[in-house]
Design a protein around this motif. Structure first.
Motif, short mmCIF file in Angstrom:
data_model
loop_
_atom_site.label_atom_id
_atom_site.label_comp_id
_atom_site.label_asym_id
_atom_site.label_seq_id
_atom_site.Cartn_x
_atom_site.Cartn_y
_atom_site.Cartn_z
N PRO A 1 15.31 -12.08 7.71
CA PRO A 1 16.06 -10.83 7.77
C PRO A 1 15.50 -9.74 6.85
N TYR A 2 14.27 -9.92 6.42
CA TYR A 2 13.70 -8.99 5.43
C TYR A 2 12.69 -8.04 6.06
N VAL A 3 12.50 -6.90 5.39
CA VAL A 3 11.35 -6.04 5.63
C VAL A 3 10.55 -6.01 4.33
N ASP A 4 9.28 -6.44 4.41
CA ASP A 4 8.39 -6.40 3.25
C ASP A 4 7.59 -5.11 3.28
N ILE A 5 7.53 -4.45 2.14
CA ILE A 5 6.82 -3.17 2.02
C ILE A 5 5.80 -3.31 0.90
N ALA A 6 4.56 -2.91 1.15
CA ALA A 6 3.52 -2.97 0.12
C ALA A 6 2.71 -1.70 0.14
N LEU A 7 2.23 -1.29 -1.03
CA LEU A 7 1.37 -0.12 -1.15
C LEU A 7 -0.05 -0.57 -1.46
N PRO A 8 -1.06 0.04 -0.83
CA PRO A 8 -2.45 -0.37 -1.03
C PRO A 8 -3.06 0.20 -2.31
N VAL A 9 -2.36 0.05 -3.41
CA VAL A 9 -2.84 0.49 -4.72
C VAL A 9 -2.48 -0.59 -5.73
N ALA A 10 -3.08 -0.55 -6.89
CA ALA A 10 -2.78 -1.52 -7.93
C ALA A 10 -1.43 -1.19 -8.57
N VAL A 11 -0.74 -2.23 -9.02
CA VAL A 11 0.52 -2.03 -9.73
C VAL A 11 0.26 -1.15 -10.95
N PRO B 1 -16.58 -17.05 -4.93
CA PRO B 1 -15.53 -17.69 -5.73
C PRO B 1 -14.27 -16.84 -5.77
N ALA B 2 -13.15 -17.50 -5.58
CA ALA B 2 -11.87 -16.78 -5.53
C ALA B 2 -11.56 -16.18 -6.89
N SER B 3 -11.12 -14.95 -6.87
CA SER B 3 -10.66 -14.28 -8.07
C SER B 3 -9.19 -13.96 -7.90
N LYS B 4 -8.53 -13.70 -9.01
CA LYS B 4 -7.12 -13.38 -8.93
C LYS B 4 -6.93 -12.12 -8.11
N PRO B 5 -6.17 -12.20 -7.03
CA PRO B 5 -6.01 -11.02 -6.18
C PRO B 5 -5.31 -9.88 -6.93
N ALA B 6 -5.69 -8.67 -6.57
CA ALA B 6 -5.06 -7.51 -7.19
C ALA B 6 -3.58 -7.47 -6.83
N GLU B 7 -2.76 -7.13 -7.80
CA GLU B 7 -1.32 -7.03 -7.56
C GLU B 7 -1.01 -5.64 -7.02
#
Length: 751
Positions: A605-615, A561-567
């Motif tokens: 025209p964007y660069v998306d950056i994400a960190l593999p940790v929780a907000v 079952p889908a759960s709210k993905p970690a932010e």
């Protein structure tokens, strides 16, 4: 050594799981080369797993040979007499000539003979069995798990090796009749003897059967050359048959060593425990390391009548020493073997689980596995995966089937949609593939994708002769197809409901791999199936998207079952290229002393950056990234500038579509009068090019946003890479309005 392994029966008790779990004493011998750094990197696992082990460090290796003339000093032997076992890292060995040359001057010419510390340990401690586990740790292909057990004290490595004048006269008389010896007028020859004794065979085989039984293996393979080495092989077979009677639950086979090597590569899953004399075992155990991915993943244990020791088998690799490049996995797995031997079975199981998790995700891998992580970074990831409360994200793969997909005649939308569904339900999609309709292609590709927690196979389940997915999956899983009456009834019912004829070929759609759970198809005729084998759930679905996607959704809702993905902290930037963004963010990660890998996605025209940790998990890092990216962040919630403007409370939506074509001149853009906003935008040169011109160089765009009597000014320089620069201009204007509404940027009183 003072341990429960001082006699052979006690050693077997450990493999039967009856070892005690009181505090154990371990001698740690870091050795030289990469040994000290891999030991330091992985030993914190003992605290993580909370095992009662007392460590004492000792001396061994090349440096002690050079300074003292003894690679294993007497103080180390004294230490080994007081502990339960030994963890040996890596040691350097060289030829006798090199060894003599590297002694300090006062020791040279004293007749000191170099003997490898490994040989000394095996001889002095009576370690007759070398165990090399082989397992599919990387998750590619069908799971396998077996062990190569090699005899340490006899066979071709018994030490009876002679050449030239050193060949004993008795041996010369034995080999003197050989055609090559007769024909060689110089009589220059070398002779090696293979020694096989009943004593050596019996203790090795009893050990191996006990190991097989305690580790859940049902097959023991004796690897030899009975067709060539007839007499010594006959003795080995006789002893094997005698000992095998004591272990009726374990099947036995005798195979040529070269045939075993071939099948280890082609079908490693067929083996349980492979046992061989020293030379054959040496070759097969290193081949096993190659099968599993290299020596960087290969642990080993040495067991005998008076003790044991455990070591990774990659050697000291002196040229890598101190470079932070060594793979710590083999050392960590070796610690796991040691913990199992000491009786800490539950803790020992956590280590290979952690290694499988990290390797299957393909992150924090060292150079030998195709990655760029250093020893410490890789070890930190491994330790985090085996720490208390660590959660391993399940992995998935998607395979679509059909020649029409390979040729491009039909667009493959199923892969993207399936990957999106799987991700939303908590799976990490590690692989996607497309294969044609030939049965052999389907079989081979499915086998290559096994090892993930979930494999979704889409297409090729129809009634016609070119629909071969069900046969290919069954072959890959090694099971037959079985008829399912309920599915066949449903197929007939649906066809009749639409007034269609029921052909004999339609019944193909009611066959599934043995042991499957059929999956009904409410939107079509062909049902799917779910089959679990060797830890992988293989799901087959029909090809039409309106059929397979609802079926996959229904299955995932049931099993995961889908759960709210970690932010995760996220920044969408404008005016940065991917390399510039990575340089800034990587600098921030390093400055915070963290071992994590940010992700970068270039979506013009964007660069998306994400960190593999929780907000909020690393607020200092988030603040540092904010500062470094200042002036380029459009959104922290994955929206475009226009989308951010649209959802901004009380702010106008500004249409730019017809204002930025054919070049960007000074123009006033429409705005809501009641908001009191006016926008003027221009560039230092046209955004478009005319005939004969090229898309080269850069273009600087300017934007003035007037809110009441205050004017905010902004500029952005971008590569003039193609017509899409107009899209960047549109986003730049929307972004400028956003910043002006927030009071950012240079501001001055209106004209």
């Amino acid at each position: 050594m003072q341990s429960a392994t001082q006699d052979f029966l006690a050693e077997l008790d450990h493999f039967e799981g009856r070892g005690v779990t009181s505090v154990k004493k371990v001698a740690v011998l870091p050795g030289d080369g990469i040994g000290p750094e891999v030991v330091d990197a992985v030993l914190p696992v003992l605290d993580l797993l909370q095992v009662p082990v007392e460590l004492t460090y000792g001396d061994i290796g090349w440096g002690y040979w050079r300074r003292e003339g003894a690679p294993v000093p007497e103080r180390t032997w004294a230490l080994l007499d007081t502990v339960d076992t030994c963890l040996l890292a890596t040691i350097t060995s060289k030829s006798p000539r090199e060894a003599e040359a590297e002694l300090v001057g006062s020791l040279q010419g004293q007749g000191i003979r170099y003997v490898s510390p490994v040989i000394q340990l095996r001889q002095r401690l009576g370690l007759f069995a070398n165990v090399r586990p082989v397992e599919n740790l990387q998750g590619h292909g069908r799971p396998y798990r077996f062990a190569v057990i090699r005899e340490n004290t006899e066979g071709m490595y018994a030490g009876f090796d002679y050449a030239g004048d050193a060949v004993p006269a008795a041996l010369r008389s034995v080999v003197g009749g050989h055609a090559n010896v007769v024909a060689d007028a110089r009589q220059d020859l070398g002779v090696s003897l293979r020694l096989v004794t009943r004593l050596g065979l019996e203790r090795l085989l009893r050990f191996s059967f006990a190991y097989a039984r305690s580790h859940g293996h049902s097959l023991l393979t004796w690897a030899d050359k009975p067709n060539i080495l007839r007499s010594s092989s006959t003795l080995a077979r006789e002893v094997l048959e005698e000992v095998a009677i004591e272990y009726p639950s374990i099947a036995v086979e005798v195979q040529d060593a070269d045939a075993v090597a071939m099948w280890m590569v082609k079908r490693p899953e067929r083996f349980g425990v492979i046992v061989a004399e020293s030379m054959f075992g040496d070759v097969l155990s290193d081949l096993g390391a190659g099968v599993m991915g290299g020596l960087g993943l290969a642990p080993s244990g040495n067991y005998g009548q008076h003790g044991s020791y455990f070591e990774p088998v990659h050697g000291s690799v002196p040229h890598l020493a101190g470079s932070d490049r060594a793979n710590p996995s083999a050392m960590l797995l070796t610690v796991g073997m040691m913990l199992e031997h000491l009786g800490f079975g539950d803790a020992a199981l956590e280590i290979p689980k952690a290694v499988r998790s990290v390797l299957s995700r393909g992150e924090s891998l060292t150079y030998d596995l195709g990655g760029g992580a250093g020893t410490k970074q890789s070890a930190d990831a491994l330790l985090a995966a085996c720490g208390p409360g660590s959660v391993q994200q399940p992995t998935a793969a998607v395979l679509t089937v059909g020649d029409e997909l390979l040729s491009g005649a039909v667009e493959d939308t199923n892969t993207t949609q399936a990957a999106r569904l799987l991700t939303g339900h908590g799976f990490h999609v590690r692989a996607t593939a497309t294969t044609g309709d030939p049965l052999s292609d389907i079989n081979r590709t499915v086998r290559g994708l096994l090892g993930h927690d979930l494999l979704v196979v889409i297409g090729g389940l129809g009634p016609t002769s070119d629909d071969r997915t069900r046969e290919g999956v069954a072959q890959a899983l090694g099971v037959p197809l079985e008829h399912h009456a309920e599915a066949w009834t449903a197929v007939q019912h649906r066809l009749k409901r639409f007034g269609l004829a029921v052909h004999q070929d339609n019944e193909r759609q009611a066959f599934f791999p043995a042991g499957s759970e059929p999956l009904p198809n409410s939107n079509g005729t062909a049902w799917g199936s779910s089959t679990t084998a060797d830890g992988t759930r293989v799901v087959m679905l029909p090809g039409p998207p309106h059929e397979c996607m609802p079926m996959l959704q229904e299955l995932l809702d049931r099993i995961a079952p889908a759960s709210k993905p970690a932010e995760h902290p996220h920044w969408r930037t404008l005016g940065l290229i991917e390399a510039d963004a990575a340089a800034l963010v990587d600098q921030a990660v390093q400055a915070e002393g963290l071992m994590l890998t940010p992700s970068y996605l270039w979506a013009y025209p964007y660069v998306d950056i994400a960190l593999p940790v929780a907000v909020g998990e690393h607020p200092g890092l988030e603040a540092r990234v904010d500062r470094l990216l200042n002036g380029h962040v459009v959104s922290r919630r994955r929206l475009t500038a226009a989308e951010e403007l649209r959802v901004h409370p009380g702010k106008p939506v500004i249409s730019l579509d017809d204002r930025l074509t054919g070049g960007l001149a000074a123009e006033r853009l429409p705005s809501a009068a009641d908001a009191g906003i006016a926008v003027q935008v221009w560039s230092d040169e046209p955004l478009t090019v005319t005939d004969g011109q090229a898309w080269v160089g850069t273009v600087t765009m300017h934007c003035e946003v007037r809110i009441n009597d205050l004017t905010h000014t902004y500029a952005l320089t971008a590569p003039k890479r193609g017509p899409e620069v107009v899209d960047m201009a549109a986003d730049f204007v929307a972004w400028s309005v956003l910043r002006a509404c927030a009071g950012e940027g240079d501001a001055h009183a209106g004209r």
